[in-house]
Design a protein around this motif. Structure first.
Motif, mmCIF file in Angstrom:
data_model
loop_
_atom_site.group_PDB
_atom_site.id
_atom_site.type_symbol
_atom_site.label_atom_id
_atom_site.label_comp_id
_atom_site.label_asym_id
_atom_site.label_seq_id
_atom_site.Cartn_x
_atom_site.Cartn_y
_atom_site.Cartn_z
ATOM 1 N N GLN A 7 -25.293 -13.103 -5.745
ATOM 2 C CA GLN A 7 -24.238 -13.550 -6.647
ATOM 3 C C GLN A 7 -23.076 -12.565 -6.660
ATOM 4 N N THR A 64 -23.712 -20.652 -0.742
ATOM 5 C CA THR A 64 -25.142 -20.672 -1.059
ATOM 6 C C THR A 64 -25.328 -20.419 -2.554
ATOM 7 N N ARG A 65 -25.678 -21.454 -3.274
ATOM 8 C CA ARG A 65 -25.916 -21.365 -4.723
ATOM 9 C C ARG A 65 -26.973 -22.390 -5.104
ATOM 10 N N PRO A 66 -27.642 -22.222 -6.227
ATOM 11 C CA PRO A 66 -28.699 -23.162 -6.623
ATOM 12 C C PRO A 66 -28.201 -24.603 -6.639
ATOM 13 N N GLY A 67 -28.992 -25.482 -5.991
ATOM 14 C CA GLY A 67 -28.641 -26.889 -5.918
ATOM 15 C C GLY A 67 -27.960 -27.284 -4.629
ATOM 16 N N VAL A 117 -31.317 -24.973 -2.086
ATOM 17 C CA VAL A 117 -31.369 -23.631 -2.660
ATOM 18 C C VAL A 117 -31.868 -23.728 -4.103
ATOM 19 N N THR A 118 -32.970 -23.048 -4.388
ATOM 20 C CA THR A 118 -33.533 -23.086 -5.742
ATOM 21 C C THR A 118 -33.233 -21.823 -6.532
ATOM 22 N N ALA A 119 -32.912 -20.722 -5.855
ATOM 23 C CA ALA A 119 -32.603 -19.482 -6.573
ATOM 24 C C ALA A 119 -31.895 -18.509 -5.642
ATOM 25 N N ASP A 172 -36.219 -24.677 -0.902
ATOM 26 C CA ASP A 172 -37.417 -25.511 -0.991
ATOM 27 C C ASP A 172 -37.700 -26.119 0.372
ATOM 28 N N ALA A 179 -32.032 -15.591 -1.042
ATOM 29 C CA ALA A 179 -31.945 -16.969 -1.520
ATOM 30 C C ALA A 179 -33.271 -17.662 -1.222
ATOM 31 N N ASP A 215 -34.777 -29.725 -10.176
ATOM 32 C CA ASP A 215 -35.996 -29.529 -10.957
ATOM 33 C C ASP A 215 -36.596 -30.825 -11.473
#
Length: 539
Positions: free
Chosen positions: A210, A224-227, A202-204, A197, A194, A121
């Motif tokens: 989850q 696969t997780r945010p970041g 992965v942003t969300a 960007d 998922a 971010d």
């Protein structure tokens, strides 16, 4: 299930496009980032500067214009490790990255990707030499928010650059923030979703993803997780087909693409359907949707198997009709001939009619045997002296062999060779094998032996002939229903092609199996194995 999956993708795409239009009013990332407007910088701006150029061009510039930036906190890092550590420990508003870094383009761009992974971010502005415009464009592809030529920097320009970046990034964050109804819709999607960007970060991920990541062992789901970088994850877990599909969508080569892949969860093979579709934001990106389609794949497999069975049944019916029609046509022909035949020919015609009737009777008998085997679920077995059955069949077939000038020998090592089964079906096995051996042998003879293999406790029947043999390419098909090899048809035109199929089915019913070896013009050897039966000892 497929419709539900496509509907989820369509709803999510519509949702993203609704607020994606907000992006269209914001400046794109280019050297023209600075306009005539002068934005006020957000309060408490913390800027992280990373450069390791020997001339320290950015640091020197900042020292000259520090008076113009007295309300902006600045921290300088001269190596990647120090920069990443500061980024983890502090709340950074903006990153200023000087390229090239560490003397090579690759190191600088790799650092850019690591910064994006750590703080997706936080906007990153890249400063490059005016002669290295291509490096700035590459940085945009790797996730930089903007690039600018360092030759054009001054105190006022840098302040405007900071203000513009911070404000535009805040606007972008606000535009991409879902409303409460949108969040509810996103969280209630029945498939795993998922959001990536433009560079694959992965942003969300939604709650469904989850939840699955806590129970699944599939590395793609877990990783696969945010970041995280989705494409790098695919490369690490060796999913090149998924990585290629995502990259094509991110590059704009395709709007969307679906892929099925499998993963074994314990003893269960799980099939997943992954669909990646492009986001219509000016900055690009993609959404990845994953759903368990194991039941659908299993249904498809069963459907394919049914289609194969139906095709085989159709071919078998055609063969059946042909085989039944041939003797009926011959019978009708010779019946008509008998009506006007001379007495000298009637005996010959009656012999042919008798042969055709026997052939038809055998064919119908084979069909009835197959039908019986199909309907037999739990047959009633009792002890049967298999050795005696073999001896009876050899006695019955010996006149046929003698009429052809062949020998038919029997070697039976002992009298008591018992198996559990139905004597009628077991006799059919022996008859089919011995009769075939006699039928397809022109010279020489047939040797039959039956014995007990004490090591495996199995009854072994061996039928060896010196006949025409079976071609290697034909051998795998001889147990298929209605199959007759070309050599067999040339030697004997009539035959149902069901004899060996019946043998195999009866053996399976009795827990036995069969082995075959053959050589063209040197005969064949059929060996069957059946579990031996021993009388229980009383007392």
């Amino acid at each position: 299930m497929a419709c539900q999956f496509i509907m989820c993708v369509a709803i999510w795409q519509l949702l993203l496009n609704n607020f994606g239009r907000c992006y269209a009013t914001i400046f794109g990332r280019s050297p023209g980032l600075l306009g005539k407007e002068n934005y006020m910088a957000s309060k408490n701006v913390f800027m992280l500067v990373l450069e390791n150029d020997s001339e320290q061009r950015i640091s020197q510039l900042l020292s000259k214009i520090s008076i113009d930036l007295d309300d902006i906190q600045i921290q300088v890092a001269t190596n990647a490790e120090a920069g990443l550590t500061l980024l983890q420990k502090t709340s950074v508003t903006l990153i200023l990255l000087g390229l090239p870094f560490s003397g090579t383009v690759g190191d600088g761009l790799n650092l850019l990707v690591r910064l994006r992974q750590l703080k997706p971010d936080v906007p990153i502005v890249v400063l490059v030499n005016q002669e290295a415009m291509g490096l700035g464009l590459q940085a945009l592809e790797f996730g930089a928010f903007a690039y600018y030529f360092e030759q054009h920097l001054s105190g006022s320009v840098l302040r405007r650059l900071i203000n513009k970046t911070v404000n535009q990034h805040a606007n972008l964050q606000a535009a991409s923030r879902l409303s409460e109804p949108d969040v509810i819709l996103f969280n209630s999607l029945p498939a795993c979703v998922a959001v990536l960007d433009e560079v694959g970060l992965v942003t969300a991920v939604n709650p469904e993803w989850q939840q699955l990541s806590r129970t699944s062992t599939e590395p793609l789901i877990i990783g696969t997780r945010p970041g995280s970088n989705f494409n790098q994850l695919c490369q690490q877990i060796e999913r090149p087909e998924i990585m290629a599909a995502v990259q094509k969508v991110l590059d704009g080569q395709q709007v969307g693409q679906g892929i099925e892949f499998s993963w074994r969860e314990g003893v269960r093979l799980v099939w997943w359907k992954l669909y990646v579709t492009a986001l219509r934001w000016p900055h690009g990106g993609a959404i990845v949707t994953v759903q368990d389609v194991t039941d659908g794949v299993a249904d498809q497999i069963r459907l394919s198997a049914c289609e194969v069975e139906i095709s085989e049944l159709k071919n078998n019916v055609i063969s059946l009709v042909h085989e039944l029609r041939t003797p009926l046509t011959a019978i009708r022909l010779y019946l008509n001939l008998l009506k006007t035949a001379d007495d000298s020919k009637k005996a010959h015609y009656l012999t042919i009619l008798d042969q055709e009737t026997v052939h038809l009777e055998q064919y119908v008998d084979d069909l009835l045997t197959l039908a019986h085997l199909e309907q037999t679920d739990e047959p009633l077995f009792k002890p049967v002296n298999f050795g005696d059955l073999v001896e009876q069949v050899v006695v019955e077939q010996r006149p046929v062999a003698t009429a052809k000038g062949l020998t038919l020998a029997l070697d039976k090592t002992q009298d008591a060779l018992f198996v559990q089964g139905q004597s009628r079906l077991l006799s059919r096995i022996i008859t089919n094998l011995v009769a075939n051996a006699v039928r397809y042998t022109i010279t020489g003879g047939v040797d039959v032996s039956v014995s007990l293999d004490e090591m495996t406790n199995r009854i072994v029947l061996r039928v060896a002939d010196s006949g025409i043999g079976i071609a290697p390419e034909v051998l795998p098909h001889i147990f298929e229903p209605f199959f007759r090899s070309p050599r067999a048809q040339n030697l004997i035109q009539r035959g149902s092609g069901l004899g060996l199929d019946i043998v195999k089915r009866i053996l399976t019913l009795h827990g036995g199996n069969i082995e075959v070896t053959s050589e063209i013009n040197n005969g064949s050897v059929f060996i069957i194995f059946l579990p031996a039966y021993q009388e229980p000892i009383e007392g």
